[in-house]
Design an enzyme around this catalytic site. Structure first.
Site, short mmCIF file in Angstrom:
data_model
loop_
_atom_site.label_atom_id
_atom_site.label_comp_id
_atom_site.label_asym_id
_atom_site.label_seq_id
_atom_site.Cartn_x
_atom_site.Cartn_y
_atom_site.Cartn_z
N ASN A 271 -29.20 32.72 84.05
CA ASN A 271 -29.95 33.94 83.30
C ASN A 271 -29.66 34.38 82.15
OD1 ASN A 271 -30.31 36.29 83.15
ND2 ASN A 271 -29.62 36.73 85.53
N ARG B 54 -31.39 46.09 69.16
CA ARG B 54 -32.15 46.05 67.92
C ARG B 54 -34.02 46.52 67.99
NH1 ARG B 54 -28.62 44.59 63.55
NH2 ARG B 54 -30.59 45.05 62.18
N HIS C 124 -34.35 38.66 85.71
CA HIS C 124 -34.34 39.53 86.63
C HIS C 124 -34.76 40.61 86.24
CE1 HIS C 124 -31.86 41.89 90.51
NE2 HIS C 124 -33.50 42.72 89.53
N HIS D 160 -33.58 44.93 80.13
CA HIS D 160 -33.65 43.38 79.66
C HIS D 160 -34.34 43.02 79.35
CE1 HIS D 160 -32.19 43.38 83.15
NE2 HIS D 160 -31.63 43.85 83.79
N GLU E 236 -35.56 36.91 89.65
CA GLU E 236 -35.22 37.58 90.82
C GLU E 236 -35.43 39.23 91.67
OE1 GLU E 236 -30.73 35.89 90.18
OE2 GLU E 236 -31.02 37.58 89.59
N THR F 15 -25.88 46.14 88.44
CA THR F 15 -26.70 44.67 88.63
C THR F 15 -26.49 44.80 90.54
OG1 THR F 15 -25.41 42.42 88.19
CG2 THR F 15 -23.49 44.37 88.80
N HIS G 104 -22.95 35.12 90.95
CA HIS G 104 -22.41 36.27 90.78
C HIS G 104 -21.08 36.08 91.02
CE1 HIS G 104 -22.27 40.59 90.13
NE2 HIS G 104 -23.62 41.01 90.41
N ASP G 105 -21.22 36.04 89.15
CA ASP G 105 -19.72 36.61 88.51
C ASP G 105 -18.48 34.84 88.69
OD1 ASP G 105 -19.83 39.30 88.32
OD2 ASP G 105 -17.93 40.01 89.72
N GLY H 271 -25.04 33.63 84.62
CA GLY H 271 -25.71 34.43 83.45
C GLY H 271 -24.46 34.81 82.24
N HIS H 272 -24.05 36.39 82.95
CA HIS H 272 -23.01 37.24 82.35
C HIS H 272 -22.35 35.91 81.27
CE1 HIS H 272 -21.26 41.15 80.96
NE2 HIS H 272 -20.34 39.82 81.40
#
Length: 237
Positions: free
Chosen positions: A7, A18, A43, A50, A70, A100, A190-191, A213-214
């Protein structure tokens, strides 16, 4: 083999800070595939904080593995995905202002709507996945919509993993088996991270794909993007 879909939302978050084009989201997607990713996930949210709609359109011809989009199936979201036609759309119940994802669908309560959305995706040849928790009855309801897969919401697993890995993964094993029995493929996300992914993968039967992703982008700050993707892939061997 369980596929790794990266992701890239957090890359777009950094770019947007920026207002220019550094880092380049399109280049990162291509590089992720070059470094071993089996797919790219985005997503797009209504506020475009984002990934933006024009990013999704630009990424479509660049992604050569599997493109997974997503989102909550609003009218704008559906217009976008029906135009872009990714390999997979993952339907999530997020409110427009959600930071999220924080829960899966109550499928029975939204059966008519989800069935209609799945039908529209199938009409254009797109695989439909529904974001859910681990309740087997809810997973069975997801199968009744005609969906192809479910994506299991794994934050509860990640939260419990440090204190009791076996108890943390047990509901997901049951959920994966229930999904398989109902004719559904199984995704998860997720996580999930380098500490908990390997154990999750080893315990879970029928796991087709994880979307991360994160954690990957965070680890890439220290490891570099290529090394981070390779380490996540190693957890899925």
């Amino acid at each position: 083999m369980t596929n790794l879909s990266v992701n890239i939302n957090k890359v777009a978050t950094l770019r947007n800070a920026r207002g220019e084009n550094t880092p380049d989201v399109e280049r990162v997607a291509v590089d992720c595939e070059r470094f071993g990713a089996d797919g790219i996930t985005v997503h797009p949210r209504p506020d475009e904080r984002h990934i933006r709609h024009d990013d999704v359109i630009a990424l479509r011809p660049l992604v050569k593995t599997e493109f997974n989009i997503e989102g909550y199936p609003s009218d704008d979201f559906m217009r976008l995905v029906l135009m872009v036609r990714p390999e997979q759309v993952t339907l999530v119940p997020d409110a427009p202002d959600a930071i999220t994802s924080s829960a899966g669908w109550d499928v029975a309560a939204h059966m008519e709507m989800l069935t209609s959305i799945v039908d529209r995706l199938h009409e254009v040849g797109v695989r439909a996945s529904i974001f859910v928790g681990t309740d087997p009855a809810n997973i069975k309801a997801a199968a009744a919509t005609g969906a192809d897969r479910v994506e299991l919401y794994t934050k509860p697993y990640a939260d419990m993993y440090p204190s009791d890995p076996e108890a943390a993964v047990a509901p997901y094993v049951e959920a994966s088996m229930a999904a398989h029995k109902a004719g559904l493929g199984v995704n998860a996300g997720h996580d999930l991270n380098l500490e908990n992914l390997k154990f999750f993968h080893e315990r879970l039967p029928y796991l087709n794909e994880v979307s991360i992703g994160h954690a990957i982008i965070s680890d890439a700050l220290y490891l570099g993007l290529e090394a981070a993707i390779r380490q996540y892939k190693a957890c899925l061997q």
